[in-house]
Design a protein around this motif. Structure first.
Motif, short mmCIF file in Angstrom:
data_model
loop_
_atom_site.label_atom_id
_atom_site.label_comp_id
_atom_site.label_asym_id
_atom_site.label_seq_id
_atom_site.Cartn_x
_atom_site.Cartn_y
_atom_site.Cartn_z
N GLU A 1 37.13 14.70 28.57
CA GLU A 1 36.16 15.49 27.82
C GLU A 1 36.17 15.10 26.34
O GLU A 1 35.12 14.93 25.71
CB GLU A 1 36.48 16.98 27.99
CG GLU A 1 35.39 17.90 27.48
CD GLU A 1 35.68 19.36 27.80
OE1 GLU A 1 35.08 20.23 27.14
OE2 GLU A 1 36.50 19.63 28.70
N CYS A 2 37.38 14.92 25.78
CA CYS A 2 37.50 14.51 24.38
C CYS A 2 36.92 13.12 24.17
O CYS A 2 36.26 12.85 23.16
CB CYS A 2 38.96 14.55 23.93
SG CYS A 2 39.65 16.22 23.71
N GLU A 3 37.16 12.23 25.12
CA GLU A 3 36.63 10.87 25.00
C GLU A 3 35.10 10.86 25.02
O GLU A 3 34.45 10.14 24.25
CB GLU A 3 37.17 10.00 26.14
CG GLU A 3 38.64 9.65 25.98
CD GLU A 3 39.21 8.95 27.21
OE1 GLU A 3 40.15 8.15 27.05
OE2 GLU A 3 38.73 9.22 28.34
N ALA A 4 34.51 11.69 25.89
CA ALA A 4 33.05 11.77 25.97
C ALA A 4 32.47 12.35 24.68
O ALA A 4 31.45 11.86 24.16
CB ALA A 4 32.63 12.61 27.18
N ASP A 5 33.11 13.39 24.16
CA ASP A 5 32.65 13.99 22.91
C ASP A 5 32.76 12.99 21.75
O ASP A 5 31.88 12.93 20.88
CB ASP A 5 33.47 15.24 22.59
CG ASP A 5 33.16 16.40 23.51
OD1 ASP A 5 32.19 16.30 24.28
OD2 ASP A 5 33.90 17.40 23.48
N LEU A 6 33.86 12.23 21.75
CA LEU A 6 34.05 11.23 20.69
C LEU A 6 32.96 10.17 20.75
O LEU A 6 32.43 9.75 19.71
CB LEU A 6 35.43 10.58 20.83
CG LEU A 6 35.74 9.44 19.87
CD1 LEU A 6 35.66 9.91 18.43
CD2 LEU A 6 37.12 8.86 20.17
N GLN A 7 32.61 9.74 21.94
CA GLN A 7 31.56 8.74 22.08
C GLN A 7 30.23 9.27 21.54
O GLN A 7 29.48 8.55 20.88
CB GLN A 7 31.42 8.34 23.55
CG GLN A 7 30.49 7.16 23.78
CD GLN A 7 30.53 6.68 25.22
OE1 GLN A 7 31.13 7.29 26.09
NE2 GLN A 7 29.89 5.56 25.47
N GLU A 8 29.96 10.53 21.80
CA GLU A 8 28.73 11.14 21.30
C GLU A 8 28.75 11.24 19.77
O GLU A 8 27.76 10.92 19.10
CB GLU A 8 28.55 12.52 21.91
CG GLU A 8 27.26 13.20 21.50
CD GLU A 8 27.09 14.57 22.14
OE1 GLU A 8 26.05 15.20 21.90
OE2 GLU A 8 27.99 15.00 22.88
N LEU A 9 29.88 11.67 19.22
CA LEU A 9 29.99 11.77 17.76
C LEU A 9 29.85 10.40 17.10
O LEU A 9 29.23 10.27 16.04
CB LEU A 9 31.33 12.38 17.36
CG LEU A 9 31.47 13.89 17.41
CD1 LEU A 9 32.84 14.30 16.88
CD2 LEU A 9 30.38 14.56 16.58
N SER A 10 30.44 9.39 17.71
CA SER A 10 30.37 8.05 17.14
C SER A 10 28.93 7.55 17.07
O SER A 10 28.57 6.80 16.16
CB SER A 10 31.22 7.08 17.97
OG SER A 10 32.59 7.47 17.96
N ALA A 11 28.11 7.97 18.01
CA ALA A 11 26.71 7.58 18.01
C ALA A 11 25.90 8.36 16.97
O ALA A 11 24.87 7.88 16.49
CB ALA A 11 26.11 7.77 19.40
N LEU A 12 26.38 9.55 16.63
CA LEU A 12 25.64 10.42 15.73
C LEU A 12 26.03 10.28 14.27
O LEU A 12 25.26 10.65 13.38
CB LEU A 12 25.86 11.89 16.12
CG LEU A 12 25.23 12.40 17.42
CD1 LEU A 12 25.72 13.82 17.68
CD2 LEU A 12 23.71 12.37 17.31
#
Length: 272
Positions: free
Chosen positions: A240-251
Motif C-alpha cells: 500500500e505504501c509503495e502504491a501511494d509513493l508511486q502516485e505521489l511521485s507522479a504528482l
C-alpha cells in the motif's frame, strides 16, 4: 565487493545521484560546506563518516589549503568515484563507523562531518556512532552534523498527508525509529562536548520541491530494502505504501505536493 552491512538504502547510479542532489540541497539551505565557525588551518585533517559518493569531501577540498588532508569513510566502496578523480589530498576507504575506529585513526582529526545517518540507526541505538565520532577527533576538534528529522515533517496536500500517516507505522514495525535525531545535541553534551549550534528548521520554499524529490527517491530505496526481508504480515502495508509513493511521485512536480523532512544542524566541539 560483498556487503555485510544492513544499509536500507541503495547504491545504484540513481541512488548516487540522489546523494549528490541532497548535498546541493544542504548547501543551498545552510550556505556553506564547512561551517564558518570552524577555523581553517594549514595541515588540518578532516574526516567524513558515511561518505557515500564523497561529494561533501570533494566539494570541501577546493576550499581548504592544499596541505589539508581529507579522508572519507564508508562501510562500502561501491559509490566511490574512480581513484583517478580524487584530488591529491583526498582519500576514501572502507570503515565501519558503528564500531570503534582503529588506533591509527584515534584522536587524529580536527573535524568530523556526519550527515543523514537517520536510516542507518535502528532502535535508537546511536551510542556507538557518537563514540566513533569522538574517538576520531582531537581534543578541541569539531563535529559538524546535518541530520534529517523524519518525525517533524512539512507535508502539504491531502494525499501526501495520508501517505505520511502510513509510513511511520511501517517503519515502526521494521525497527526504523527516527526520534533519536532530535536528541543528537543532548548526547554530544553528555559526551562532554560543547554544543555551539543546534537548529531544527524547514526548507525555504524554493528548496521544498528538491527535498520532496530526493525524499521520495530515498523512500523508494527504503521500501525496496524492506521488501527483501519483509514478513508476510507486513506485505499488505508495504504494498500500500509503495502504491501511494508511486502516485505521489507522479504528482509531486505540479500538484502542490510537499513531502519534506526537517533539517537539523549541530555544531559541537570536543572537550580539551
Amino acid at each position: 565487493m560483498a556487503h555485510t552491512d544492513d544499509y536500507v538504502l541503495g547504491r545504484s547510479l540513481s541512488d548516487s545521484v540522489r546523494l549528490d542532489a541532497q548535498h546541493l540541497l544542504w548547501k543551498l539551505h545552510t550556505g556553506h560546506t564547512l561551517h564558518p565557525q570552524i577555523p581553517i588551518a594549514d595541515g588540518m585533517k578532516v574526516a567524513e563518516i558515511g561518505t557515500g559518493t564523497g561529494i561533501w569531501i570533494f566539494d570541501l577540498a577546493k576550499d581548504l589549503p592544499r596541505t589539508a588532508q581529507l579522508h572519507g569513510f564508508d562501510i562500502s566502496q561501491d559509490q566511490f568515484p574512480s581513484r583517478a578523480l580524487w584530488p591529491p589530498n583526498v582519500s576514501l576507504r572502507v570503515l565501519n563507523s558503528l564500531v570503534d575506529p582503529p588506533p591509527s585513526l584515534a584522536g587524529r582529526y580536527d573535524v568530523v562531518h556526519v550527515r543523514m545517518w537517520a536510516s542507518n540507526i535502528k532502535d535508537r541505538d546511536f551510542g556507538p556512532l557518537i563514540s566513533h565520532v569522538l574517538r576520531l577527533l582531537k581534543p578541541g576538534g569539531y563535529v559538524q552534523w546535518e541530520e534529517a528529522d523524519l518525525v517533524h515533517q512539512v507535508v502539504e496536500g491531502a494525499r501526501a498527508q495520508q501517505f505520511g500517516e502510513k509510513v511511520p507505522v511501517l517503519f515502526g514495525k521494521v525497527g526504523l525509529d527516527y526520534r533519536w535525531a532530535s536528541d543528537i545535541h543532548h548526547r554530544l553534551q553528555k559526551a562532554r562536548c560543547t554544543v555551539l549550534r543546534f537548529k531544527r528548521g524547514r526548507f525555504q520554499s524554493f528548496l521544498a520541491q528538491k527535498c520532496t524529490e530526493t525524499y521520495l527517491l530515498a523512500l523508494a530505496e527504503i521500501f525496496r530494502g524492506i521488501r527483501k526481508s519483509c514478513t508476510d504480515d507486513l506485505l499488505p502495508l508495504l504494498s500500500e505504501c509503495e502504491a501511494d509513493l508511486q502516485e505521489l511521485s507522479a504528482l509531486h512536480s505540479n500538484k502542490g505536493v510537499v513531502y519534506n523532512w526537517s533539517p537539523i544542524e549541530v555544531l559541537a566541539r570536543k572537550g580539551e
